[in-house]
Motif scaffolding. Structure first.
Motif, PDB file in Angstrom:
ATOM      1  N   PRO A 108      24.677  -0.971  -4.190  1.00 40.11           N
ATOM      2  CA  PRO A 108      23.775   0.024  -4.782  1.00 40.11           C
ATOM      3  C   PRO A 108      24.177   1.450  -4.421  1.00 40.11           C
ATOM      4  CG  PRO A 108      22.717  -1.068  -2.929  1.00 40.11           C
ATOM      5  CD  PRO A 108      24.000  -1.800  -3.173  1.00 40.11           C
ATOM      6  N   ARG A 109      23.918   2.355  -5.327  1.00 44.24           N
ATOM      7  CA  ARG A 109      24.230   3.768  -5.107  1.00 44.24           C
ATOM      8  C   ARG A 109      23.406   4.292  -3.929  1.00 44.24           C
ATOM      9  NH1 ARG A 109      22.411   8.962  -6.609  1.00 44.24           N
ATOM     10  NH2 ARG A 109      24.129  10.422  -7.015  1.00 44.24           N
ATOM     11  N   GLY A 110      24.081   4.904  -2.987  1.00 40.10           N
ATOM     12  CA  GLY A 110      23.411   5.473  -1.826  1.00 40.10           C
ATOM     13  C   GLY A 110      23.525   4.635  -0.578  1.00 40.10           C
ATOM     14  N   ALA A 111      23.961   3.369  -0.704  1.00 42.82           N
ATOM     15  CA  ALA A 111      24.077   2.514   0.474  1.00 42.82           C
ATOM     16  C   ALA A 111      25.221   2.950   1.377  1.00 42.82           C
ATOM     17  CB  ALA A 111      24.255   1.062   0.049  1.00 42.82           C
ATOM     18  N   LEU A 112      26.247   3.541   0.773  1.00 41.45           N
ATOM     19  CA  LEU A 112      27.366   4.082   1.534  1.00 41.45           C
ATOM     20  C   LEU A 112      27.469   5.576   1.277  1.00 41.45           C
ATOM     21  CD1 LEU A 112      30.185   1.422   0.934  1.00 41.45           C
ATOM     22  CD2 LEU A 112      28.658   1.627   2.894  1.00 41.45           C
ATOM     23  N   ILE A 113      27.966   6.291   2.245  1.00 38.12           N
ATOM     24  CA  ILE A 113      28.122   7.737   2.101  1.00 38.12           C
ATOM     25  C   ILE A 113      29.512   8.137   2.583  1.00 38.12           C
ATOM     26  CG2 ILE A 113      27.132   8.205   4.388  1.00 38.12           C
ATOM     27  CD1 ILE A 113      25.874  10.735   3.114  1.00 38.12           C
ATOM     28  N   LYS A 114      30.131   9.043   1.832  1.00 44.05           N
ATOM     29  CA  LYS A 114      31.481   9.497   2.167  1.00 44.05           C
ATOM     30  C   LYS A 114      31.404  10.818   2.903  1.00 44.05           C
ATOM     31  CE  LYS A 114      36.078   9.987   0.129  1.00 44.05           C
ATOM     32  NZ  LYS A 114      36.883   9.877  -1.117  1.00 44.05           N
ATOM     33  N   THR A 115      32.031  10.879   4.053  1.00 40.97           N
ATOM     34  CA  THR A 115      32.001  12.097   4.853  1.00 40.97           C
ATOM     35  C   THR A 115      33.006  13.104   4.331  1.00 40.97           C
ATOM     36  OG1 THR A 115      33.685  11.338   6.409  1.00 40.97           O
ATOM     37  CG2 THR A 115      31.402  10.679   6.851  1.00 40.97           C
ATOM     38  N   PRO A 116      32.849  14.368   4.667  1.00 40.47           N
ATOM     39  CA  PRO A 116      33.820  15.390   4.227  1.00 40.47           C
ATOM     40  C   PRO A 116      35.233  15.130   4.735  1.00 40.47           C
ATOM     41  CG  PRO A 116      31.805  16.411   5.030  1.00 40.47           C
ATOM     42  CD  PRO A 116      31.714  14.961   5.379  1.00 40.47           C
ATOM     43  N   PHE A 117      35.348  14.321   5.805  1.00 37.98           N
ATOM     44  CA  PHE A 117      36.664  14.050   6.383  1.00 37.98           C
ATOM     45  C   PHE A 117      37.338  12.842   5.737  1.00 37.98           C
ATOM     46  CE2 PHE A 117      33.950  15.985   9.651  1.00 37.98           C
ATOM     47  CZ  PHE A 117      34.683  17.127   9.918  1.00 37.98           C
ATOM     48  N   GLY A 118      36.645  12.143   4.825  1.00 35.10           N
ATOM     49  CA  GLY A 118      37.262  11.037   4.111  1.00 35.10           C
ATOM     50  C   GLY A 118      36.672   9.664   4.345  1.00 35.10           C
ATOM     51  N   PRO A 119      36.453   9.238   5.605  1.00 40.17           N
ATOM     52  CA  PRO A 119      35.943   7.881   5.842  1.00 40.17           C
ATOM     53  C   PRO A 119      34.573   7.637   5.200  1.00 40.17           C
ATOM     54  CG  PRO A 119      36.812   8.829   7.863  1.00 40.17           C
ATOM     55  CD  PRO A 119      36.774   9.932   6.861  1.00 40.17           C
ATOM     56  N   VAL A 120      34.318   6.382   4.852  1.00 44.23           N
ATOM     57  CA  VAL A 120      33.054   5.989   4.231  1.00 44.23           C
ATOM     58  C   VAL A 120      32.241   5.201   5.248  1.00 44.23           C
ATOM     59  CG1 VAL A 120      32.001   4.629   2.389  1.00 44.23           C
ATOM     60  CG2 VAL A 120      34.105   5.916   1.947  1.00 44.23           C
ATOM     61  N   HIS A 121      30.986   5.606   5.442  1.00 45.79           N
ATOM     62  CA  HIS A 121      30.123   4.969   6.429  1.00 45.79           C
ATOM     63  C   HIS A 121      28.851   4.440   5.773  1.00 45.79           C
ATOM     64  CE1 HIS A 121      32.686   6.516   9.612  1.00 45.79           C
ATOM     65  NE2 HIS A 121      32.534   7.752   9.149  1.00 45.79           N
ATOM     66  N   VAL A 122      28.159   3.562   6.492  1.00 48.94           N
ATOM     67  CA  VAL A 122      26.854   3.085   6.046  1.00 48.94           C
ATOM     68  C   VAL A 122      25.875   4.250   6.079  1.00 48.94           C
ATOM     69  CG1 VAL A 122      24.920   1.538   6.569  1.00 48.94           C
ATOM     70  CG2 VAL A 122      27.269   0.745   6.867  1.00 48.94           C
ATOM     71  N   ASN A 123      25.118   4.407   5.013  1.00 44.52           N
ATOM     72  CA  ASN A 123      24.120   5.476   4.931  1.00 44.52           C
ATOM     73  C   ASN A 123      22.838   5.015   5.613  1.00 44.52           C
ATOM     74  OD1 ASN A 123      22.489   7.621   4.309  1.00 44.52           O
ATOM     75  ND2 ASN A 123      22.619   7.383   2.084  1.00 44.52           N
ATOM     76  N   ARG A 124      22.591   5.501   6.810  1.00 45.48           N
ATOM     77  CA  ARG A 124      21.448   5.047   7.599  1.00 45.48           C
ATOM     78  C   ARG A 124      20.115   5.495   7.003  1.00 45.48           C
ATOM     79  NH1 ARG A 124      23.776   1.018  10.271  1.00 45.48           N
ATOM     80  NH2 ARG A 124      25.703   1.698  11.314  1.00 45.48           N
ATOM     81  N   THR A 125      20.144   6.452   6.093  1.00 50.76           N
ATOM     82  CA  THR A 125      18.891   6.923   5.483  1.00 50.76           C
ATOM     83  C   THR A 125      18.549   6.166   4.209  1.00 50.76           C
ATOM     84  OG1 THR A 125      20.016   8.645   4.183  1.00 50.76           O
ATOM     85  CG2 THR A 125      19.310   9.228   6.415  1.00 50.76           C
ATOM     86  N   PHE A 126      19.431   5.261   3.777  1.00 48.27           N
ATOM     87  CA  PHE A 126      19.191   4.510   2.539  1.00 48.27           C
ATOM     88  C   PHE A 126      18.065   3.509   2.742  1.00 48.27           C
ATOM     89  CE2 PHE A 126      20.310   0.838  -0.240  1.00 48.27           C
ATOM     90  CZ  PHE A 126      20.107   1.465  -1.463  1.00 48.27           C
TER      91      PHE A 126
ATOM     92  N   LEU B   6      28.290  10.480  -2.686  1.00 49.27           N
ATOM     93  CA  LEU B   6      27.678   9.225  -3.122  1.00 49.27           C
ATOM     94  C   LEU B   6      28.428   8.567  -4.267  1.00 49.27           C
ATOM     95  CD1 LEU B   6      23.892  10.239  -3.106  1.00 49.27           C
ATOM     96  CD2 LEU B   6      25.145   9.021  -1.314  1.00 49.27           C
ATOM     97  N   ASP B   7      28.943   9.370  -5.206  1.00 49.30           N
ATOM     98  CA  ASP B   7      29.569   8.837  -6.411  1.00 49.30           C
ATOM     99  C   ASP B   7      31.092   8.816  -6.275  1.00 49.30           C
ATOM    100  OD1 ASP B   7      27.012   8.671  -7.717  1.00 49.30           O
ATOM    101  OD2 ASP B   7      27.114  10.842  -7.968  1.00 49.30           O
ATOM    102  N   PHE B   8      31.590   8.036  -5.342  1.00 51.03           N
ATOM    103  CA  PHE B   8      33.030   7.996  -5.093  1.00 51.03           C
ATOM    104  C   PHE B   8      33.637   6.638  -5.442  1.00 51.03           C
ATOM    105  CE2 PHE B   8      30.535   7.254  -1.289  1.00 51.03           C
ATOM    106  CZ  PHE B   8      31.012   6.026  -0.850  1.00 51.03           C
TER     107      PHE B   8
END
Length: 265
Positions: free
Chosen positions: A154-172, A210-212
């Motif tokens: 689902p959109r928003g479950a993962l978030i991409k940081t400005p440095f590149g890596p993708v992490h779990v979005n803890r606020t989702f 979010l949209d990566f």
């Protein structure tokens, strides 16, 4: 399904008619914890089960700190002992495309098929060659094809940081019922393919954090994916851990189907 909340996910997802016995659940809970520790994964997902004639394959995937990095896939026949599978290659996909029928449940089982090969380079003389393919190779290819076709998030479950890596979005906190019914609310859980071909104008309204990934909204053919939605507001048990709605299955035009729990695989 995240291994850390495996029992809850399995119990709630059993409403689809598929489930595991109590002893299998207990074995998975213990062994996947050890897999995460021994292989030093950031997260471990229980991918699912592939049925075989003599035994079933239980599949798990390990994720690194970058959630979009290539996932490591493991399989087990008893939910206790796990073996690491190699990455899928184009050669594997071509070879196993000739194999049809049910899995046997034996990784060392050999499938055989006959193909025509040139006797000498440049000659027009062909000979029949029997090619043998291990079931383990077929298992790698099938998992890879299912992941590419119907593994969604689902959109928003993962978030991409400005440095590149993708992490779990803890606020989702999950999708609302109205959002859960939109194709635009889901992405293919893999490196983007179509997104790279979009123009700057098409990317103007996208949120880069979010949209990566590729959206299901742009899959071809249109409406080639269908959803089964379990609405918790209607008094049914909802397997979505964060919200009230669960996308219980995604079906692709090729007939592949993947159940989804916890808003993940």
């Amino acid at each position: 399904m995240d291994a850390e909340s495996l029992l809850l996910s399995l119990e709630l997802a059993s409403g689809s008619g598929q489930g595991l016995s109590p002893d299998r659940r207990a074995s998975l809970l213990t062994s996947l914890t050890l897999v995460k520790r021994d292989y030093r994964y950031d997260r471990v997902l229980f991918w699912g089960r592939i049925l075989g004639l003599n035994a079933d394959y239980y599949i798990a995937q390990g994720l690194s700190e970058d959630q979009l990095a290539p996932r490591k896939t493991l399989y087990s026949l008893n939910c206790m002992e796990w073996s690491l599978l190699p990455p899928a290659t184009e050669e594997m996909l071509v070879q196993t495309s000739m194999v049809k029928g049910r899995f046997m449940g034996d990784p060392s089982h050999l499938y055989e098929h006959t193909e025509l090969q040139k006797v000498n380079e440049g000659d027009k003389v062909f000979e029949e060659v029997v090619v043998q393919i291990k079931e383990e190779t077929r298992l790698v290819s099938v998992i890879d094809q299912i992941d590419k076709a119907v593994a969604v998030i689902p959109r928003g479950a993962l978030i991409k940081t400005p440095f590149g890596p993708v992490h779990v979005n803890r606020t989702f906190e999950g999708l609302s019922l109205s959002e859960a019914k939109k194709l635009s609310s889901y992405f293919h859980f893999r490196e983007p393919v179509e997104l790279k071909n979009k123009t700057l104008l098409e990317k103007a309204d996208l949120d880069p954090s979010l949209d990566f990934m590729d959206s299901l909204e742009h899959d071809i053919p249109k409406d080639g994916v269908s959803f089964d939605v379990d609405d918790g507001n209607r008094g049914q048990s909802s397997p979505h851990h964060y919200g009230k709605t669960l996308l219980t299955a995604v079906r692709s035009p090729a007939g592949l189907e993947l159940g989804i729990g916890m808003g993940w695989l």
